[in-house]
Structure formats: C-alpha cells, structure tokens
Scaffold this motif. Structure first.
Motif, PDB file in Angstrom:
ATOM      1  N   UNK A  57       0.827  -1.198   0.000  1.00  0.00           N
ATOM      2  CA  UNK A  57       0.000   0.000   0.000  1.00  0.00           C
ATOM      3  C   UNK A  57       0.869   1.259   0.000  1.00  0.00           C
ATOM      4  N   UNK A  58       2.007   1.208   0.715  1.00  0.00           N
ATOM      5  CA  UNK A  58       2.936   2.339   0.704  1.00  0.00           C
ATOM      6  C   UNK A  58       3.536   2.497  -0.695  1.00  0.00           C
ATOM      7  N   UNK A  59       3.839   1.376  -1.336  1.00  0.00           N
ATOM      8  CA  UNK A  59       4.348   1.427  -2.705  1.00  0.00           C
ATOM      9  C   UNK A  59       3.343   2.065  -3.650  1.00  0.00           C
ATOM     10  N   UNK A  60       2.063   1.762  -3.445  1.00  0.00           N
ATOM     11  CA  UNK A  60       1.014   2.378  -4.256  1.00  0.00           C
ATOM     12  C   UNK A  60       0.956   3.880  -4.002  1.00  0.00           C
ATOM     13  N   UNK A  61       1.098   4.274  -2.735  1.00  0.00           N
ATOM     14  CA  UNK A  61       1.118   5.699  -2.407  1.00  0.00           C
ATOM     15  C   UNK A  61       2.284   6.415  -3.100  1.00  0.00           C
ATOM     16  N   UNK A  62       3.471   5.811  -3.057  1.00  0.00           N
ATOM     17  CA  UNK A  62       4.630   6.405  -3.719  1.00  0.00           C
ATOM     18  C   UNK A  62       4.432   6.458  -5.231  1.00  0.00           C
ATOM     19  N   UNK A  63       3.808   5.418  -5.776  1.00  0.00           N
ATOM     20  CA  UNK A  63       3.520   5.389  -7.203  1.00  0.00           C
ATOM     21  C   UNK A  63       2.559   6.507  -7.584  1.00  0.00           C
ATOM     22  N   UNK A  64       1.523   6.710  -6.765  1.00  0.00           N
ATOM     23  CA  UNK A  64       0.580   7.794  -7.014  1.00  0.00           C
ATOM     24  C   UNK A  64       1.236   9.159  -6.788  1.00  0.00           C
ATOM     25  N   UNK A  65       2.281   9.213  -5.969  1.00  0.00           N
ATOM     26  CA  UNK A  65       2.980  10.469  -5.756  1.00  0.00           C
ATOM     27  C   UNK A  65       3.665  10.921  -7.047  1.00  0.00           C
ATOM     28  N   UNK A  66       4.312   9.998  -7.750  1.00  0.00           N
ATOM     29  CA  UNK A  66       4.893  10.355  -9.045  1.00  0.00           C
ATOM     30  C   UNK A  66       3.790  10.708 -10.036  1.00  0.00           C
ATOM     31  N   UNK A  67       2.619  10.085  -9.886  1.00  0.00           N
ATOM     32  CA  UNK A  67       1.453  10.404 -10.704  1.00  0.00           C
ATOM     33  C   UNK A  67       1.025  11.849 -10.446  1.00  0.00           C
ATOM     34  N   UNK A  68       1.026  12.261  -9.180  1.00  0.00           N
ATOM     35  CA  UNK A  68       0.608  13.613  -8.814  1.00  0.00           C
ATOM     36  C   UNK A  68       1.594  14.661  -9.300  1.00  0.00           C
ATOM     37  N   UNK A  69       2.865  14.292  -9.441  1.00  0.00           N
ATOM     38  CA  UNK A  69       3.876  15.232  -9.929  1.00  0.00           C
ATOM     39  C   UNK A  69       3.488  15.779 -11.302  1.00  0.00           C
ATOM     40  N   UNK A  70       2.871  14.945 -12.115  1.00  0.00           N
ATOM     41  CA  UNK A  70       2.420  15.389 -13.433  1.00  0.00           C
ATOM     42  C   UNK A  70       1.431  16.535 -13.337  1.00  0.00           C
ATOM     43  N   UNK A  71       0.595  16.510 -12.324  1.00  0.00           N
ATOM     44  CA  UNK A  71      -0.356  17.595 -12.125  1.00  0.00           C
ATOM     45  C   UNK A  71       0.354  18.869 -11.704  1.00  0.00           C
ATOM     46  N   UNK A  72       1.405  18.739 -10.915  1.00  0.00           N
ATOM     47  CA  UNK A  72       2.144  19.910 -10.455  1.00  0.00           C
ATOM     48  C   UNK A  72       2.749  20.679 -11.628  1.00  0.00           C
ATOM     49  N   UNK A  73       3.090  19.965 -12.693  1.00  0.00           N
ATOM     50  CA  UNK A  73       3.679  20.614 -13.865  1.00  0.00           C
ATOM     51  C   UNK A  73       2.627  21.241 -14.775  1.00  0.00           C
ATOM     52  N   UNK A  74       1.370  20.869 -14.598  1.00  0.00           N
ATOM     53  CA  UNK A  74       0.331  21.371 -15.497  1.00  0.00           C
ATOM     54  C   UNK A  74       0.121  22.880 -15.418  1.00  0.00           C
ATOM     55  N   UNK A  75       0.136  23.502 -14.229  1.00  0.00           N
ATOM     56  CA  UNK A  75       0.018  24.966 -14.209  1.00  0.00           C
ATOM     57  C   UNK A  75       1.162  25.679 -14.917  1.00  0.00           C
ATOM     58  N   UNK A  76       2.371  25.117 -14.819  1.00  0.00           N
ATOM     59  CA  UNK A  76       3.511  25.710 -15.530  1.00  0.00           C
ATOM     60  C   UNK A  76       3.279  25.625 -17.034  1.00  0.00           C
ATOM     61  N   UNK A  77       2.800  24.456 -17.483  1.00  0.00           N
ATOM     62  CA  UNK A  77       2.459  24.304 -18.894  1.00  0.00           C
ATOM     63  C   UNK A  77       1.368  25.261 -19.313  1.00  0.00           C
ATOM     64  N   UNK A  78       0.381  25.475 -18.431  1.00  0.00           N
ATOM     65  CA  UNK A  78      -0.714  26.400 -18.731  1.00  0.00           C
ATOM     66  C   UNK A  78      -0.185  27.820 -18.920  1.00  0.00           C
TER      67      UNK A  78
END
Length: 464
Positions: free
Chosen positions: A54-75
């Motif tokens: 479950x912790x591995x899934x959380x870390x995996x989703x954390x890299x998933x969330x990083x993509x969202x962090x870059x979206x405002x910069x792209x915007x």
C-alpha cells in the motif's frame, strides 16, 4: 450579415477541426491516463519494490501527482505563447512533448536494473507529460470554440472533452487486453511497456491530422487588431497573464472552483477505484479494468448530449446537475463496490461518470466564454490547470491515505462531497455565459481600458 470573423465555418470544415482536436486530446489523455492505470497496477512493484504494497502504491501515485504539479507551468507557458502566436502551433508542440515522454517511459529500465535512478527518471518524464497536458487542454477546446457556430458552441466544444474518456477507454482497453492474454509475470516483466510504446504510432497519426487544420478565425481577427494598434502607435498590449489577472481574476477563481468536484470525482472514480476495488472489495484487476472500460464508453457517449443540453438550458444549470449528482452518488458508489459483484461495480462507475459528464461537457464552452480573445488561452488554461494541483493531483493520494488510515470508504465519500459543495458555490457565483460573443474585444478595449463584457445574444444575431 456575418463578417468573415464571425461566420460559422462550413459543416465539413468544422467537423475536420473537431476531429483534429478530438484525436489530439484522445492521444494526450491516453498517455496521461495510461500512467495513472500503470501506477495503480504495476509501478509500485517495478519502481518501489522495497516498500509495503500500500505504501508502494502511495509512492507510485505520488509520481502520478507530480504530473499535475507541472500542469500549471504548462498552462502559463503555452497560454502565453498560444495567445501571442496562435492555438495550432502550440497544440502541435504539446502533442510531440507528451508522446515523446510516454514513449520514453516504455523504454525505461526499472528499479531492479538501475536502482533509485529509475523512480527519478520516471518522475522527470511525468513532469514533461504534465507540462504538455497543461498546455494542450486550453488550445484544443479554444480551437473548436472559436471556429464553431455560436448557437451550438456547447455541443461542438464538448467533443474535445470526449478525448478524456476516449483516452481512458483506449488506455484501459489496451491494459485490459494485455492483462487478459499475458500472465501476471509476463505483464510485469515486459507487457506493461507495450501501451507506452504504442504512443509513438498514435502521435504520428495525431500530428498528421492536427497539421491539416487552420488557425482559429477569431484569433486571426484579434491578431489583426493587435497589429493595427502597433502601426497606430497605440499603447502596447499587456502580457496575457497580466491582462488575465487584471480583468478576469474573478473568472479564474470561478473556473478553479468549478473544477474541484469535476477533477476530484473523476480520479476517484477512474484511478483510485483500481486500488479500492482490488484491495478492499476483493475484485480482480481484470474485473475492475473491465468496469472502467465499459463505463468510459458510456461517458464518451453522454458528454456531447450534456454539451447540447448546455446550449438549450445554459452552462450553469447543467454544471450544477453534475456537481450535485456526483456528491449525492458517493455513498451509493462505494456501497455498490463493496458488494464485490461486477454488475454493481459497473453501475457505480457508470453513474458516477455520467454525473461527471454533466460538469465536464459544458466546461469547454463555459471557460472559453469567460475570457477575451487575446487572453483566452491563458485564462482558460490557468483556471483549469491551477485547480488540478489542488484537485486531481492529490485525489488518488488522499483517497489511498484515507483508506489506509480508516479502513473504510466513508471519509473518501465525504472528501468528494466537500468538493461538490465547493463547486456548487463557485457555479452559483458565476454568470451565465451561453450567449457571449467570442469576437468581442471586451473586457479589454482597444486602448487597454476596462469595459463590460457582452452578455446578450450578439453572436446569435450575427449568425442568423
């Protein structure tokens, strides 16, 4: 009489423009959602093998969330240059960046090969994906909104929105097929790479179609006015970002609020569900993927219908139906999944996505109509993508953490309901935009001063 800038394009031309936007957004969302599905299914084992599952899934989703962090910069970047150079050029660039990053993920070595460098490289490529997608959405919906017939703008502009369920459908379908024909060990060893490498072929097709369409006539007309101002030694135009913050800051806040329920509910329904159904409800990965696959097909079909209704009823009423509906559905949603039956799981996801579609369909026209032409790409993109950092980015993370801490779906349902209430408040605070004229220079007049936005039936009258 209609002017060249405002006359609706020929039906064949408009359909080609819609197809170009739809295919491009489908590919972009395929790439983005493919990562999310892989993060839920295999990335925890491939890139974070030393962690608790479950912790591995959380870390995996954390890299998933990083993509969202870059979206405002792209915007910000794509919005600025999209308002200065045009929508088409930036859309081509975003497609190349997204496809290149996704293809590279398919070639990446895992933790077993290069150790901790694997998740670092994965995070970098996810940042590129997020940056590209942050610039894609605004340009794609504006290209259609600014070409389309004013009386049916909600319907036509909703088609690029179907790129999200189409991309989800394609990504989930490819993964479902691979998990069905490959053993779990084969899929974990090399099968997961196939859908990422497939992106290279899809990008070639998307570029061929996207390069065939012309720039928005509304933007061309605005560009001519800007050039005329330069020759007349008029005051220089403000940077799009500065103009948005000066004239449209309320609209940006409304757009951000409107996205909260839409964004959070979508990622809970389509991404987190793969975790919840398999860990808490005892459903197999294949069954969960099949449910999302079928529900995404229904989602694709209802979005244009909701878009058409927004042309008849207005953007706000349709949006409110979705925001209220998804909030009311959350407790039944999890109760159905907890039964462990495929039919109940399918019903839960399908109804959730139908309610989501009522928000997502009018969003393209709604956000486009909020902003003046020479700041529209920036305004729509900023409003949409800055919200994703607080909404879609942490949604699977928060939902997974709540499940880990409380062992029940109740706090997750309350989380989505809170987002729905916030969206309802934002939509009630917004003005109806259905009849706004996209060719109107307001709220920034030729001399840069503030002026009221046209809210009457100006564009409808011009189109008659």
């Amino acid at each position: 009489m209609s002017s060249p800038a405002t006359a609706p394009p020929a039906p064949a031309s408009l359909k080609r423009i819609v197809a170009a936007s739809l295919i491009g957004t489908t590919i972009e969302w395929y790439d983005f959602f493919l990562y999310g599905s892989a993060a839920a299914l295999v990335f925890n084992e491939l890139f974070f093998p030393d962690s608790d599952p479950l912790v591995g899934t959380l870390l995996s989703f954390l890299t998933y969330a990083v993509g969202f962090a870059a979206r405002p910069v792209g915007a910000l970047v794509f919005g600025h240059y999209g308002d200065r150079l045009g929508r088409k050029k930036l859309l081509v660039l975003s497609l190349l960046m997204m496809g290149g990053a996704t293809f590279a993920i398919g070639l990446m070595p895992t933790h077993a090969t290069i150790g901790s460098m694997a998740p670092i490289l994965l995070t970098v490529l996810r940042l590129v994906q997020g940056f590209a997608l942050g610039g894609e959405w605004g340009g794609a919906v504006l290209l259609v909104s600014e070409h389309g017939d004013a009386r049916r703008r909600g319907f036509w502009a909703s088609w690029p929105q179907t790129g999200a369920p189409a991309g989800q459908l394609l990504a989930t379908g490819v993964l479902a097929l691979l998990t069905a024909v490959l053993s779990e060990s084969a899929f974990g060893a090399w099968g997961w790479r196939i859908p990422f490498l497939l992106s290279g072929v899809l990008v070639i097709v998307g570029l061929w179609i996207r390069l065939s369409v012309d720039e928005s006539p509304v933007f061309k007309e605005a560009l001519k006015r800007a050039e005329a101002r330069k020759t007349e030694n008029a005051p220089a135009e403000r940077m799009p970002l500065v103009a948005v913050l000066k004239h449209h800051w309320r609209d940006v806040l409304v757009a951000m609020g409107a996205r909260m329920a839409e964004n959070i509910s979508y990622y809970v329904i389509t991404a987190f569900i793969l975790v919840y159904a398999t860990t808490s409800a005892g459903v197999s990965k294949q069954t969960a993927l099949n449910a999302v696959l079928i529900a995404s097909a229904v989602h694709f079909a209802v979005i244009p219908a909701w878009g058409a209704l927004s042309d008849r009823w207005g953007r706000r009423p349709v949006y409110l139906i979705g925001a209220v509906g998804v909030g009311l559905w959350m407790f039944p949603f999890f109760a159905l999944i907890d039964t462990g039956g495929f039919g109940a799981l399918l019903l839960a996801v399908t109804v959730g996505l139908v309610m989501h579609g009522a928000m997502y369909a009018p969003q393209a026209a709604f956000f486009s109509e909020m902003f003046a032409t020479r700041m529209r790409y920036s305004g729509a993109s900023i409003g949409a993508q800055f919200a994703s950092v607080a909404a879609g980015a942490p949604a699977p993370l928060i939902a997974t953490a709540l499940l880990s801490d409380y062992g029940t779906s109740t706090p997750i349902a309350l989380y989505v309901i809170a987002a729905s209430l916030l969206t309802v408040v934002a939509i009630l605070a917004a003005k109806e935009t259905r009849h706004r004229d996209l060719t109107d220079v307001s709220p920034e007049t030729e001399d840069g001063s503030s002026a009221p936005v046209t809210t009457g039936r100006t564009e409808d009258a011009r189109a008659l």
